[in-house]
Enzyme design. Structure first.
Site, mmCIF file in Angstrom:
data_model
loop_
_atom_site.group_PDB
_atom_site.id
_atom_site.type_symbol
_atom_site.label_atom_id
_atom_site.label_comp_id
_atom_site.label_asym_id
_atom_site.label_seq_id
_atom_site.Cartn_x
_atom_site.Cartn_y
_atom_site.Cartn_z
ATOM 1 N N TRP A 1 -3.178 -0.024 9.123
ATOM 2 C CA TRP A 1 -1.859 0.282 8.595
ATOM 3 C C TRP A 1 -1.917 1.428 7.595
ATOM 4 O O TRP A 1 -2.856 1.544 6.830
ATOM 5 C CB TRP A 1 -1.263 -0.959 7.922
ATOM 6 N N GLN B 1 -2.960 9.590 8.084
ATOM 7 C CA GLN B 1 -3.983 10.242 7.273
ATOM 8 C C GLN B 1 -5.297 10.433 8.026
ATOM 9 O O GLN B 1 -6.163 11.172 7.573
ATOM 10 C CB GLN B 1 -4.257 9.399 6.013
ATOM 11 N N ASP C 1 -7.774 -4.874 12.653
ATOM 12 C CA ASP C 1 -6.355 -5.223 12.751
ATOM 13 C C ASP C 1 -5.484 -4.008 13.053
ATOM 14 O O ASP C 1 -5.715 -2.918 12.524
ATOM 15 C CB ASP C 1 -5.910 -5.847 11.425
ATOM 16 N N TYR D 1 2.564 0.535 13.952
ATOM 17 C CA TYR D 1 1.808 1.444 13.091
ATOM 18 C C TYR D 1 1.767 2.834 13.719
ATOM 19 O O TYR D 1 1.214 3.031 14.812
ATOM 20 C CB TYR D 1 0.383 0.934 12.861
ATOM 21 N N SER E 1 3.437 -13.307 11.452
ATOM 22 C CA SER E 1 3.203 -12.481 10.267
ATOM 23 C C SER E 1 4.472 -12.448 9.433
ATOM 24 O O SER E 1 5.534 -12.040 9.915
ATOM 25 C CB SER E 1 2.793 -11.060 10.652
ATOM 26 N N PRO F 1 -4.701 -6.797 -0.183
ATOM 27 C CA PRO F 1 -5.421 -7.431 -1.289
ATOM 28 C C PRO F 1 -5.398 -6.597 -2.567
ATOM 29 O O PRO F 1 -5.586 -7.124 -3.658
ATOM 30 C CB PRO F 1 -6.842 -7.565 -0.751
ATOM 31 N N ARG G 1 -1.671 6.732 -2.071
ATOM 32 C CA ARG G 1 -0.598 6.197 -1.237
ATOM 33 C C ARG G 1 0.758 6.389 -1.906
ATOM 34 O O ARG G 1 1.750 6.708 -1.257
ATOM 35 C CB ARG G 1 -0.839 4.710 -0.964
#
Length: 324
Positions: free
Chosen positions: A21, A27, A49, A54, A154, A211, A230
């Protein structure tokens, strides 16, 4: 690196994993993705993942190309994708979990990933406009046809997960095995409270994301928004109020002493804290450079160091600024 069962399933995933993601297709190109995935693999990661949405499918294409170049044995790694938002215009291709969309979406993802099947497939958000029984049947059939091995949700609320599980159980269908929620030191309520009955009742597994709270828990935003971060991306400006929150950044500063005492960085401490939760099967990390991957993976060494005393220190610092 340790490996944990995904909920009550027999599948084992690395306690730390690697996701695409934000980075893939935005990038990172295939070369950069391959290098990051190789660094994760070398650290023991076996779960990668992804999601249809995405980079509007480009992320899956990049991961598929990278995996083809890496040529690892297919049985050695686990790959996921997710469906809900869709990447084409149309009444049955956007913001839905209806059967027509789901059965078409999996074929598109497999083509982009250059795979015969994905290991994990998620319903990326709940769909209030599609009966849960229709979605459960579609996911069951997706697995029965060999296009996926396990399915989950999700960011579903506990009530919706329970409804899906109970319908599947009643009709002996493939039930959801895992949920992928946001979970970090500043975002905890859903994982620690709302889902609590689901662990006991259904053995729900968690593959948690963010996280580092979108980078806030690295400490990089303590003095503003650094270039190349970001938060500096135009399409990520919605995160700025969170990333520049004064109280949260002050708490991050206090965590530095805890991390230092344990022999790691604040980022590694934050990742390890997530993995310290026994309900978490794997913590999904992200990076745009191999060096970042290597640093993140060092968090595995901190997990056993998080004893009761260390956890209390972390709790005392972060609980007052935990938003949810």
């Amino acid at each position: 690196m340790d490996y944990r069962r995904l909920g009550r399933s027999g599948l084992k995933v690395s306690e730390l994993s690697f996701g695409s993601w934000v980075t893939y297709g935005n990038q990172m190109d295939t070369k950069a993705a391959r290098e990051c995935m190789a660094a994760a693999w070398d650290a023991g990661v076996n779960f990668f993942d992804n999601a249809e949405i995405y980079a509007n499918g480009k992320s899956e294409e990049i991961m598929g190309a990278a995996l083809k170049e890496l040529a690892w044995p297919r049985v050695k790694y686990v790959v996921s994708t997710k469906f809900f938002w869709g990447i084409t215009e149309g009444p049955n291709t956007k913001n839905t979990l209806n059967r027509k969309y789901l059965m078409d979406a999996i074929d598109g993802s497999l083509k982009r990933l250059q795979m015969d099947y994905v290991d994990l497939v998620y319903c990326h958000r709940p769909d209030p406009n599609t009966p849960v029984d229709e979605t459960v049947w579609a996911m069951h059939d997706m697995i029965e046809r060999g296009k996926a091995l396990y399915w989950g949700t999700s960011e579903w609320d506990a009530k919706s997960i329970r409804a899906a599980y109970e319908f599947a159980e009643k009709y002996r269908l493939r039930a959801p095995v895992m949920e992928q929620p946001e979970y970090n030191l500043l975002h905890r309520k859903r994982v620690e409270q709302e889902y609590a009955p689901l662990y006991k009742d259904f053995g729900l597994g968690l593959t948690t994301w963010s996280p580092l709270a979108s980078g806030l828990l690295t400490g990089k935003y303590r003095n503003g928004v650094p270039a190349g971060s970001r938060g500096a991306l135009e399409r990520m400006k919605f995160l700025l109020p969170q990333l520049t929150d004064k109280a949260a950044n002050e708490a991050v500063g206090k965590l530095e002493a805890v991390a230092k005492d344990l022999g790691g960085s604040v980022a590694q401490l934050a990742i390890a804290w997530c993995a310290r939760n026994s309900q978490v099967s794997t913590v999904i990390t992200g990076a745009s450079r191999p060096e970042q991957v290597t640093e993140n993976m060092k968090a595995a060494a901190l997990i056993p160091k998080l004893d009761a005393a260390a956890m209390k220190r972390i709790e005392d610092i972060t609980r007052p600024v935990s938003a949810a």
